[in-house]
Motif scaffolding. Structure first.
Motif, short mmCIF file in Angstrom:
data_model
loop_
_atom_site.label_atom_id
_atom_site.label_comp_id
_atom_site.label_asym_id
_atom_site.label_seq_id
_atom_site.Cartn_x
_atom_site.Cartn_y
_atom_site.Cartn_z
N UNK A 274 0.78 -1.24 0.00
CA UNK A 274 0.00 0.00 0.00
C UNK A 274 0.80 1.28 0.00
N UNK A 275 2.05 1.21 -0.44
CA UNK A 275 2.91 2.40 -0.47
C UNK A 275 2.22 3.59 -1.12
N UNK A 276 1.58 3.37 -2.25
CA UNK A 276 0.87 4.44 -2.96
C UNK A 276 -0.64 4.37 -2.73
N UNK A 277 -1.19 3.16 -2.68
CA UNK A 277 -2.65 3.02 -2.61
C UNK A 277 -3.23 3.68 -1.37
N UNK A 278 -2.62 3.46 -0.20
CA UNK A 278 -3.22 3.98 1.03
C UNK A 278 -3.14 5.50 1.13
N UNK A 279 -2.02 6.15 0.80
CA UNK A 279 -2.05 7.62 0.77
C UNK A 279 -3.01 8.18 -0.28
N UNK A 280 -3.08 7.55 -1.47
CA UNK A 280 -3.98 8.04 -2.51
C UNK A 280 -5.44 7.87 -2.11
N UNK A 281 -5.72 6.89 -1.23
CA UNK A 281 -7.10 6.64 -0.80
C UNK A 281 -7.65 7.76 0.08
N UNK A 282 -6.83 8.70 0.44
CA UNK A 282 -7.33 9.86 1.18
C UNK A 282 -8.23 10.72 0.29
#
Length: 406
Positions: A274-282
């Motif tokens: 989730x390196x990118x997925x979790x921050x982008x999910x904001x």
């Protein structure tokens, strides 16, 4: 014989023109004159006659013997230009060009993850990096590459090597800095038995290791070795991929975030933990696809435990054998793709035929990136920009982020 270095190879060796072809000389820079005895395509006992203006004194006392760093003898400006040149050369080989954004270089002592070699000795343990082109282990107690927290784990690593190593085989010790303390994974050691399990558990407890994994089996878990991705906290499985430095990760995330812009639905391919997925999910809904089920499970658990994020759907899928097809990509405003070194030839072929407006690509191999970029450009995509992200300071390793648009 006196030779002049014409250029550097991709592994950092100086290359000169000899009487019978190229001559490779480690530790040299373009323009330098060097004297020595020619032996095939190598120069024995090279002595620099005329140094380059880009030559500098290596900051680390281990630089001349340790193989962990190859370019400490060169100025930062030279290394930056060299790595940008590697990417530009790979693109030019595919007939491509692009604007380059300024390179981001991680600072010294920022590596939060590394694999050290270790061997039990008569008096204790030998731990460090291999010498360049050799199996010789070089101790690095004052390493300028590793984060101080990793260096602080050396006593624990020595204890583990003494307990579970041997004088005839070599251990690989992967150490990762987590929010809860060192996360250590060991391969190459003795087979686990009841006595060794107890010894390893005691070492983990006495040295404050968050987690200790031995030959793929977790033998001690004091506390979950959490990593922060945006607002979310994730406990990656042992050995899971993690960007090498927090500064490099932040630079990659900034590039990816800018590339996808205001996209409301994003597919993150090779999503890891989730390196990118979790921050982008904001700000956007995500489909996170990864081939390792343990990593997708860690990603999903981190998302569920974090309030305020938009919906993230995870899928465990081998994108090499089953890439997302154009009809599956139709709902998305943007795609983020961060494949391993082999690239993602099959997935880029389907992306090329899709109608996704924007692709944010991350790569750790300029050659396979250029190959996959050619697939997109041939299909009508535009390579908007490229940025080198130098997380592996003083090495020949090159990472980058790029944006493609229709």
């Amino acid at each position: 014989m006196i030779l002049t270095i014409d250029r550097l190879g991709h592994l950092g060796d100086g290359i000169a023109r000899g009487p019978a072809g190229p001559v490779y000389i480690p530790g040299l820079l373009p323009g330098e004159e060097v004297e020595g005895t020619l032996d095939g395509d190598r120069l024995i006992d090279p002595r620099i006659v005329t140094p380059s203006a880009d030559r500098k004194k290596p900051p680390c006392p281990h630089a001349r013997t340790c193989g962990g760093c190859l370019m400490q003898h060169a100025s930062d400006a030279f290394v930056t230009a060299w790595k940008e040149g590697i990417v530009k050369g790979a693109l030019a080989g595919q007939g491509l060009d692009a604007p380059f954004r300024p390179t981001h270089t991680s600072p010294p002592n920022s590596r939060r993850r590394a694999t050290l070699a270790a061997r039990k000795t008569k008096g204790g343990a030998l731990i460090g990096f291999h010498a360049h082109g050799s199996d010789l282990i070089i101790p690095v107690p004052n390493c300028h590459l590793l984060h101080p927290d990793l260096l602080a784990t050396l006593p624990a690593l020595e204890a583990l090597t003494r307990a579970g190593g041997s004088r005839t085989t070599e251990l690989a010790l992967t150490i990762t800095r987590s929010l809860a303390g060192p996360d250590v994974a060991v391969t190459g050691g003795k087979d686990l038995d009841a006595t060794l399990r107890m010894d390893l558990a005691r070492i983990a407890e006495s040295h404050g290791l968050a987690r200790l994994t031995w030959a793929g089996e977790t033998v001690a878990l004091r506390t979950a070795p959490m990593q922060r991705f945006g607002k979310a906290l994730v406990a990656p499985p042992p050995g899971a991929f993690l960007q090498a430095t927090p500064q490099g990760e932040a630079a990659l995330l900034h590039a990816v975030t800018e590339a996808v812009g205001d996209a409301k639905r994003i597919a993150d391919l090779f999503a890891g933990c989730g390196t990118f997925a979790l921050p982008l999910a904001e700000k956007a809904e995500l489909l996170a696809v990864e081939g390792d089920s343990a990593m997708t499970a860690a990603l999903e658990k981190g998302w569920r435990a974090t309030p305020g994020l938009k919906k993230v759907t995870t899928e465990t899928r081998d994108l090499f054998r089953r890439p997302l097809e154009p009809d599956e990509l139709r709902p998305f405003d943007a795609v983020v793709i961060d494949p391993p070194r082999a690239g993602a030839e099959a997935q880029f072929a389907t992306l090329a035929r899709s109608q996704v407006p924007v692709i944010a690509a991350v790569s750790c191999n300029p050659v396979t990136f250029a190959r996959d970029a050619k697939t997109l450009v041939t299909a009508g995509w535009h390579l908007d920009w490229v940025q080198v992200i130098d997380q592996f300071r003083w090495s020949s390793h090159v990472e980058l982020a790029a944006r493609f648009s229709r």
